[in-house]
Design a protein around this motif. Structure first.
Motif, short mmCIF file in Angstrom:
data_model
loop_
_atom_site.label_atom_id
_atom_site.label_comp_id
_atom_site.label_asym_id
_atom_site.label_seq_id
_atom_site.Cartn_x
_atom_site.Cartn_y
_atom_site.Cartn_z
N ASN A 88 21.90 102.34 31.81
CA ASN A 88 21.70 101.03 32.43
C ASN A 88 22.41 99.99 31.56
O ASN A 88 21.88 99.53 30.55
N VAL A 89 23.64 99.64 31.93
CA VAL A 89 24.46 98.76 31.11
C VAL A 89 25.20 97.76 31.99
O VAL A 89 25.34 97.94 33.19
N VAL A 90 25.69 96.69 31.35
CA VAL A 90 26.64 95.77 31.96
C VAL A 90 27.92 95.87 31.14
O VAL A 90 27.94 95.51 29.95
N GLU A 91 28.96 96.40 31.74
CA GLU A 91 30.22 96.57 31.01
C GLU A 91 30.87 95.22 30.74
O GLU A 91 30.91 94.34 31.60
N TYR A 92 31.40 95.10 29.53
CA TYR A 92 32.10 93.87 29.16
C TYR A 92 33.51 93.89 29.73
O TYR A 92 34.24 94.88 29.59
N ASP A 93 33.90 92.80 30.37
CA ASP A 93 35.24 92.63 30.94
C ASP A 93 35.89 91.43 30.25
O ASP A 93 35.50 90.29 30.48
N ALA A 94 36.88 91.70 29.42
CA ALA A 94 37.52 90.63 28.65
C ALA A 94 38.21 89.61 29.53
O ALA A 94 38.40 88.45 29.12
N ALA A 95 38.59 89.99 30.74
CA ALA A 95 39.29 89.06 31.62
C ALA A 95 38.35 88.04 32.25
O ALA A 95 38.76 86.90 32.52
N THR A 96 37.10 88.41 32.48
CA THR A 96 36.21 87.55 33.26
C THR A 96 34.90 87.21 32.55
O THR A 96 34.00 86.64 33.17
N MET A 97 34.77 87.55 31.27
CA MET A 97 33.55 87.25 30.53
C MET A 97 33.89 86.61 29.19
O MET A 97 34.88 86.99 28.55
N ARG A 98 33.05 85.67 28.77
CA ARG A 98 33.13 85.11 27.43
C ARG A 98 31.76 85.25 26.79
O ARG A 98 30.74 84.95 27.42
N VAL A 99 31.75 85.72 25.54
CA VAL A 99 30.50 85.96 24.83
C VAL A 99 30.45 85.08 23.59
O VAL A 99 31.47 84.61 23.09
N LEU A 100 29.25 84.88 23.07
CA LEU A 100 29.09 84.02 21.91
C LEU A 100 29.75 84.64 20.69
O LEU A 100 29.62 85.84 20.42
N GLY A 101 30.46 83.82 19.94
CA GLY A 101 31.11 84.25 18.71
C GLY A 101 31.62 83.05 17.95
O GLY A 101 31.15 81.92 18.16
N LEU A 102 32.57 83.27 17.07
CA LEU A 102 33.21 82.19 16.31
C LEU A 102 34.66 82.09 16.74
O LEU A 102 35.35 83.10 16.89
N ASP A 103 35.14 80.85 16.92
CA ASP A 103 36.53 80.67 17.30
C ASP A 103 37.43 80.80 16.08
O ASP A 103 36.98 81.12 14.97
N ALA A 104 38.71 80.54 16.27
CA ALA A 104 39.68 80.73 15.19
C ALA A 104 39.40 79.84 13.99
O ALA A 104 39.79 80.16 12.86
N SER A 105 38.71 78.71 14.21
CA SER A 105 38.39 77.80 13.10
C SER A 105 37.02 78.08 12.49
O SER A 105 36.57 77.35 11.61
N GLY A 106 36.34 79.13 12.98
CA GLY A 106 35.04 79.48 12.43
C GLY A 106 33.87 78.73 13.02
O GLY A 106 32.76 78.76 12.47
N LYS A 107 34.09 78.08 14.16
CA LYS A 107 33.01 77.33 14.81
C LYS A 107 32.46 78.13 15.99
O LYS A 107 33.17 78.92 16.60
N PRO A 108 31.17 77.92 16.32
CA PRO A 108 30.59 78.68 17.43
C PRO A 108 31.28 78.35 18.75
O PRO A 108 31.60 77.20 19.04
#
Length: 390
Positions: free
Chosen positions: A251-271
């Motif tokens: 029972n999963v939701v597959e991650y699709d890099a083309a149509t999903m954005r997930v929480l992380g840090l950008d190139a400058s280290g900001k959320p």
């Protein structure tokens, strides 16, 4: 624990096996019971021995709903025991200290037990047993949710604050001072606009949480209450399950890099909501993501709704890239005039319209300014302007 013969009233609880000390977690919404064959599949429920997990895993918060007498429905993670097996179990008091959970069909009563006798194992699954079989593992402790704290475990940390997406099947509000709760209400131009929510968040609402500390103990929630927060227009999509334990309970939701954005840090280290790396195959349980179009920006930095609207309003500002160049380091911005430009008056203006820095630069001259806070600013030079974000 309740007094002898007392049964738990409708409310939120944690459930722990009295003998094995493993807590219950609902990790799936698939199950069945075959009355004729007297077999059942309970593997949607995991029994885990981990002293820290009860403090932060929402799949371990169980809602008991009394249906009359000893009969209950047991809800968690957007599903219930009745949804899984189409039967209502009964909860029986054992000497006013523990409980047994079971059901009767065709004259046969069976009780739920921890299916693993080895007390050292971290993971187990429930099984059923009749009579005195596995009797010591048929005993369960049912603790009101307020008996121990529940808090948010940050996913990312930036500039002293933690952030996490959170999706739970219970209402809640913040308890720790300084915590904030947000919905995402707009996306575009490399930004995700946040709207702060206050009050009690409705169950089943994906949220972005801003934390004040590094551990769940620092970021406590109060579970329960009547939903009161405004969460209309929320663009976050929540996920309850990420179960890869067996084919039957996949029972999963597959991650699709083309149509999903997930929480992380950008190139400058900001959320930010970002395009994850190839190591992310499935969206983690009890988190949230943003659905985007295939041409969306790879990173969506977090901004206020006001900043998003203001940025959109000044998209047409002309930029003269030849007059000055800028270099950003934290809250510091260094502005350098080109070698061929005339003396240039430089002004930095906040979105509120306030001048926060001002100088005149000679050709090739530089000046460094420390700005008051992160956010969107406008840099004006004679006859031109540009916007930039700290």
């Amino acid at each position: 624990m309740p007094a002898a013969a007392a049964l738990p009233p409708t409310g939120y609880y944690r459930v722990q096996n009295q003998t094995t000390k493993r807590y219950t977690y609902v990790r799936d919404n698939k199950g069945r019971i075959d009355v004729g064959a007297t077999t059942a599949d309970y593997d949607a429920i995991w029994l885990i021995k981990d002293d820290e997990r009860p403090h932060y895993d929402p799949s371990g918060i169980i809602r008991l709903i009394q249906k009359g007498g000893s009969r209950y429905d047991i809800e968690a993670q957007g599903t219930s025991v009745y949804d899984l097996i189409e039967m209502l179990p009964s909860i029986y008091d054992v000497n006013g200290q523990h409980y047994r959970i079971g059901g009767t069909s065709n004259g046969m009563t069976k009780y739920l037990c921890d299916g693993e006798a080895n007390l050292e194992k971290e993971l187990s699954f429930p099984r059923d047993a009749g009579g005195t079989a596995a009797q010591n593992r048929q005993r369960w402790d049912i603790f009101p949710v307020d008996d121990m704290y529940f808090g948010i475990k940050p996913e990312v940390t930036s500039e002293g604050k933690g952030y996490a997406t959170f999706f739970a099947d219970f209402p809640y509000t913040t308890q720790s001072e300084g915590m904030k709760m947000y919905t995402v209400v707009k996306t575009g131009n490399g930004m995700a606009a946040l709207r702060e929510a206050t009050g009690v968040i409705p169950e089943g609402t994906p949220m972005l949480m801003e934390c004040t500390g590094a551990t769940p103990s620092d970021n406590r929630l109060t579970i329960g209450g009547t939903a009161s927060a405004d969460v209309d227009g929320n663009l976050l999509t929540g996920v309850y399950f990420n179960n890869t334990h067996s084919t039957r309970h996949w029972n999963v939701v597959e991650y699709d890099a083309a149509t999903m954005r997930v929480l992380g840090l950008d190139a400058s280290g900001k959320p930010a909501f970002i395009t994850a790396g190839s190591d992310l195959k499935y969206i983690p349980a009890n988190t949230a993501y943003i659905k985007v179009s295939a041409d969306a920006d790879a990173e969506l930095r977090l901004v206020s709704e006001e900043e998003f609207d203001s940025s959109s309003a000044i998209d047409g500002i002309a930029a003269d890239d030849n007059a000055v160049s800028i270099d950003i380091n934290g809250l510091d911005i260094t502005v350098t005039a080109s070698a061929t430009s005339a003396p240039a008056a430089v002004e930095i203006i906040s979105l509120a319209g306030n001048t926060v820095a001002k100088t005149v630069l000679q050709p090739s001259e530089s000046a460094t300014f420390t700005l008051p806070s992160h956010g969107l600013y406008i840099l004006r030079t004679p006859g031109a302007a540009r916007k930039f974000h700290l």
